[in-house]
Design an enzyme around this catalytic site. Structure first.
Site, PDB file in Angstrom:
ATOM      1  N   LEU A  53      15.454  -1.788   5.820  1.00 24.87           N
ATOM      2  CA  LEU A  53      14.115  -1.242   5.600  1.00 24.87           C
ATOM      3  C   LEU A  53      13.251  -1.656   6.780  1.00 24.87           C
ATOM      4  CD1 LEU A  53      13.510  -2.080   1.827  1.00 24.87           C
ATOM      5  CD2 LEU A  53      13.803   0.198   2.797  1.00 24.87           C
ATOM      6  N   ASP A  54      12.528  -0.715   7.379  1.00 18.55           N
ATOM      7  CA  ASP A  54      11.660  -1.093   8.485  1.00 18.55           C
ATOM      8  C   ASP A  54      10.428  -1.818   7.937  1.00 18.55           C
ATOM      9  OD1 ASP A  54       9.620   0.825   7.855  1.00 18.55           O
ATOM     10  OD2 ASP A  54      10.803   2.383   8.813  1.00 18.55           O
ATOM     11  N   PRO A  55       9.616  -2.439   8.803  1.00 20.16           N
ATOM     12  CA  PRO A  55       8.504  -3.268   8.320  1.00 20.16           C
ATOM     13  C   PRO A  55       7.515  -2.546   7.406  1.00 20.16           C
ATOM     14  CG  PRO A  55       8.941  -3.747  10.621  1.00 20.16           C
ATOM     15  CD  PRO A  55       9.806  -2.573  10.264  1.00 20.16           C
TER      16      PRO A  55
ATOM     17  N   ALA B 276       8.085  -0.277   5.115  1.00 17.92           N
ATOM     18  CA  ALA B 276       8.620  -0.044   3.771  1.00 17.92           C
ATOM     19  C   ALA B 276       8.818  -1.356   3.018  1.00 17.92           C
ATOM     20  CB  ALA B 276       9.942   0.710   3.865  1.00 17.92           C
TER      21      ALA B 276
ATOM     22  N   ARG C 163      10.228   9.408   5.982  1.00 20.33           N
ATOM     23  CA  ARG C 163       9.218   9.843   6.949  1.00 20.33           C
ATOM     24  C   ARG C 163       9.500  11.283   7.402  1.00 20.33           C
ATOM     25  NH1 ARG C 163       9.333   4.336   8.591  1.00 20.33           N
ATOM     26  NH2 ARG C 163       7.291   3.463   9.186  1.00 20.33           N
TER      27      ARG C 163
END
Length: 272
Positions: A37-39, A41, A171
């Site tokens: 998970l990117d920052p 999310a 996204r």
């Protein structure tokens, strides 16, 4: 310590940074996670300790379910609540029209991953390059949308719950959805609530054999597993080619059958 569980990554931390906090919490240096998970999310992150870090490739991690809030009329370079360049006051949409577009965007969808994503480019996350102003060459991909429903619509915020295949980017779904409306849109929040059968339950330790995507196989002489001795196909209950797990009271092993030959993929993994 062998352990596998669903953790809840908060917003604002990278998956690696969050894993570091868990290593300290559980005093275990051998740890890993699956499903970055990117920052921006938050939500479910599959975490494993000890020998269980070798099991990620055998886990059933799809489909994945997310809750997302689309902010209609907003242009953001990163398709989230950062890097916002323009906010337009747009007319409220008819709910039936929004539902129609949701229904149209089911099944296989072609898309290009966003620049601000966890996609790796030569070992570096795309979002790390994007922060430096470097545009990554991201190849077109496909994702499958299994289900999507509107939870609420309070203009300009549209809340959805969406279930997708592995490798999907919400996204990008947001961007494609906005194009069909003829507007810009960005995500104001994104939460993964389910990954395969993994849901957050206070980091409760799970029985990994219920989560691996393998069938069981059986052998009469369990001492062979205990000793890591060579196994012959004829000794097994099932002979079809593929990967299987075999368990004893305290351990389990993962084997592969190919061309009448049995190979250990993992042997004598201690149950937690």
């Amino acid at each position: 310590m062998n352990k596998i569980f669903a953790a809840f990554k908060p917003k604002g931390l990278s998956s690696n940074a969050f894993l570091s906090t868990l290593k300290k919490k559980y005093k275990n240096k051998k740890a890993g996670y699956s499903g970055t998970l990117d920052p921006f999310a938050k939500g479910v992150l599959i975490v494993a300790f000890g020998q269980y870090t070798k099991l990620f490739r055998f886990l059933k991690k799809t489909p994945k379910t997310y809750k997302a809030t689309l902010w209609l009329g907003v242009y953001s370079l990163s398709l989230d609540d950062q890097n916002i360049k323009e906010i337009q006051n747009i007319k409220e949409f008819d709910l039936a029209n929004l539902k129609q577009i949701i229904d149209q965007m089911q099944g296989i969808i072609s898309y290009t991953p966003p620049q601000f994503s966890a996609k790796r480019i030569n070992g570096t996350r795309a979002y790390e390059l994007a922060k430096k102003g470097i545009e990554a060459n991201l190849k077109p991909c496909q994702m499958e949308v299994f289900d999507c429903k509107i939870l609420s619509y309070n203009h300009p915020f549209l809340n959805i719950e969406i279930t997708v295949s592995e490798g999907a980017y919400i996204r990008s779904y947001c961007e494609l959805f906005a194009r069909k409306l003829g507007i810009n849109a960005t995500l104001s929040s994104l939460e993964r609530i389910k990954e395969g059968k993994f849901v957050y339950n206070n980091e409760k330790s799970l029985n990994v054999l219920k989560y691996i995507n393998l069938k069981p196989n059986f052998i009469k002489d369990l001492n062979k597993l205990e000793n890591g001795a060579k196994i012959f196909v004829e000794e097994l209950e099932f002979h079809d080619e593929g990967d299987y797990y075999i368990e004893t009271e305290k351990y389990f092993s993962i084997i592969n059958i190919k061309e009448n030959t049995v190979k250990y993929l993992l042997n004598k993994v201690e149950k937690c």
